[in-house]
Design a protein around this motif. Structure first.
Motif, PDB file in Angstrom:
ATOM      1  N   SER A  16       0.831  -1.205   0.000  1.00 51.93           N
ATOM      2  CA  SER A  16       0.000   0.000   0.000  1.00 51.93           C
ATOM      3  C   SER A  16       0.864   1.252   0.000  1.00 51.93           C
ATOM      4  O   SER A  16       1.993   1.243   0.491  1.00 51.93           O
ATOM      5  CB  SER A  16      -0.905   0.024   1.237  1.00 51.93           C
ATOM      6  N   ARG A  66      -9.686  -1.048  -4.909  1.00 51.54           N
ATOM      7  CA  ARG A  66      -8.333  -1.057  -4.327  1.00 51.54           C
ATOM      8  C   ARG A  66      -7.873   0.334  -3.904  1.00 51.54           C
ATOM      9  O   ARG A  66      -7.129   0.474  -2.940  1.00 51.54           O
ATOM     10  CB  ARG A  66      -7.331  -1.617  -5.353  1.00 51.54           C
ATOM     11  N   ASN A  83      -4.236   0.458  -2.182  1.00 46.86           N
ATOM     12  CA  ASN A  83      -4.028  -0.848  -1.560  1.00 46.86           C
ATOM     13  C   ASN A  83      -3.937  -1.932  -2.624  1.00 46.86           C
ATOM     14  O   ASN A  83      -4.325  -1.724  -3.771  1.00 46.86           O
ATOM     15  CB  ASN A  83      -5.173  -1.159  -0.602  1.00 46.86           C
ATOM     16  N   ALA A  84      -3.443  -3.086  -2.217  1.00 48.22           N
ATOM     17  CA  ALA A  84      -3.326  -4.229  -3.121  1.00 48.22           C
ATOM     18  C   ALA A  84      -2.671  -3.816  -4.438  1.00 48.22           C
ATOM     19  O   ALA A  84      -3.168  -4.139  -5.524  1.00 48.22           O
ATOM     20  CB  ALA A  84      -4.696  -4.853  -3.370  1.00 48.22           C
TER      21      ALA A  84
END
Length: 123
Positions: A16, A66, A83-84
């Motif tokens: 992240s 995400r 994120n991800a």
């Protein structure tokens, strides 16, 4: 009008990062704010936008679920929580603003672009 993005860096896939953008030169509380990105050898791509009036948020299909955009009007800041992360998210990320709203901002025709911040996602 100045927009300064920061918070980029190198991260492993699945990790992240949180990008921030500080706007200065006038009050941006009534303007849409958003993010674009451009990967090497590729066209610039719209990523996300947040409206001024009710904070509705919009995302490109490639990042929906995400990434999360938010803003703090008291500080003239906009954020992009990522994120991800995937290797294909690697790009220079630019923040933008437009008083005409997200539809215009997404077109990329706004006059207000900040300096970008590099995001690199390793596999």
């Amino acid at each position: 009008v100045q927009l300064q993005a920061f918070g980029g860096g190198l991260v492993q896939a699945g990790g992240s990062l949180r990008l921030s953008c500080e706007a200065s030169g006038r009050t941006f509380g009534n303007d849409a704010m958003g993010w674009f990105r451009q990967a090497p050898g590729k066209e610039r791509e719209w990523v996300s936008c947040i409206r001024a009036d009710n904070d509705n948020t919009y995302y490109a299909f490639s990042v929906e679920g995400r990434f999360s955009i938010s803003r703090d009007n008291s500080k003239n800041l906009v954020y992009l929580q990522m994120n991800a992360l995937k290797p294909e998210d690697t790009a220079v990320y630019y923040c933008v603003t437009d008083p005409r709203g997200c539809i215009v901002l997404r077109s990329g025709t706004t006059d207000y672009w900040g300096q970008g911040t590099q995001v690199t996602v390793s596999s």
